[in-house]
Enzyme design. Structure first.
Site, mmCIF file in Angstrom:
data_model
loop_
_atom_site.group_PDB
_atom_site.id
_atom_site.type_symbol
_atom_site.label_atom_id
_atom_site.label_comp_id
_atom_site.label_asym_id
_atom_site.label_seq_id
_atom_site.Cartn_x
_atom_site.Cartn_y
_atom_site.Cartn_z
ATOM 1 C CG HIS A 65 66.002 -87.202 78.394
ATOM 2 N ND1 HIS A 65 65.203 -88.316 78.495
ATOM 3 C CD2 HIS A 65 65.726 -86.458 79.492
ATOM 4 C CE1 HIS A 65 64.480 -88.250 79.597
ATOM 5 N NE2 HIS A 65 64.774 -87.121 80.222
ATOM 6 C CG ASP A 113 65.679 -91.204 76.567
ATOM 7 O OD1 ASP A 113 66.865 -90.884 76.788
ATOM 8 O OD2 ASP A 113 64.699 -90.639 77.091
ATOM 9 C CB SER A 207 64.448 -88.361 83.214
ATOM 10 O OG SER A 207 63.447 -87.609 82.604
#
Length: 263
Positions: A65, A113, A207
């Site tokens: 992402h 992801d 992230s």
């Protein structure tokens, strides 16, 4: 500064892209995590940041992402950094020439992801820049295991992000914990992590950073719940080991002049 108030119990799922934070953590000892990569992601209007980690001199793993937006014009990896706001002699800045986003990645629910980033040139391995091993297909963490997460994200709910690398220790949780909060939780490809009793967490923008357990990367920071610290979803690397090695093998093929993928 690092202790935050829990403001709401609203169950809003968010991928942790953009500027993020290590909450309830501490500053890492400078260059104690030489595998850490800082991702500078530019599109036509803004620059964002994510984390990642070096698994080979020419390859970095991160969260899909972070780089899924088709409007991204450039991704730069910075290795060997502690204070990202300074031009430290230890830093190596290398452009990303190819993004291998998992073909079944879903931005809606965070499935698959994971992204493998091919670097324009190989990193120079030294005391400041090193690879980290990642979990094999048959290697798994268990509920109760203590692991660490690192990143250059915010240390509060609001900007600015941290200039120095922060780290936090978190516990692996039973799958049923995340199944209560995340409708599409998949234990085979995700890891449930967090500290229920303390306000400690990676959040938006950390992230892509690794969940390191026993000196090996087992997870990738993926998803959380808006304004909550517990629980958090991490991509389970062992599930994707065959895919990672398949893509790594393709690197050499792409480097052959005249090959279809080199054009």
């Amino acid at each position: 500064m690092l202790l935050l108030l829990l403001l709401t119990n609203a169950f809003v799922l968010l991928p942790w892209a953009g500027a993020g934070r290590i909450t309830g953590g501490r500053e890492a000892v400078a260059h104690s995590r030489p595998y850490m990569a800082f991702l500078k992601i530019k599109n036509a209007t803004k620059t964002s940041r994510c984390g990642g980690f070096l698994i080979r001199p020419d390859a970095v793993l991160s969260a899909a992402h972070c780089v899924y937006n088709k409007g991204i014009v450039k991704v730069t990896v910075i290795l060997g950094a502690h204070n990202i706001s300074r031009k430290e002699p230890s830093q190596q800045k290398i452009s990303v020439v190819k993004r291998f986003i998992h073909p079944e990645y879903s931005g809606k629910d965070g499935k698959n992801d994971i992204v493998l980033l091919k670097l324009k040139k190989k990193a120079k391995i030294n005391e400041y820049v090193q690879n980290i091993s990642f979990a094999k297909e048959n290697e798994h963490v268990r509920a109760g295991d203590l692991c660490t997460v690192s990143g250059w994200g915010r240390t509060s709910l609001y900007p600015p992000p941290s200039d120095v690398l922060m780290e936090v220790e978190l516990k692996v949780q039973k799958a049923k914990i995340c199944q209560q909060f995340f409708r599409n939780y998949q234990p085979q490809s995700m890891i449930c992590v967090g500290d229920e009793n303390r306000k400690k967490s990676p959040q938006r923008g950390d992230s892509g950073g690794p969940l390191v357990c026993n000196k090996k990367a087992h997870g990738i920071v993926s998803r959380g719940i808006k304004l909550r610290f517990f629980p958090e979803l991490f991509t389970r690397i062992s599930h994707f080991e065959p895919w990672i090695h398949e893509k790594l093998r393709s690197f050499a093929i792409q480097d052959i002049p005249g090959s279809p993928s080199s054009k």
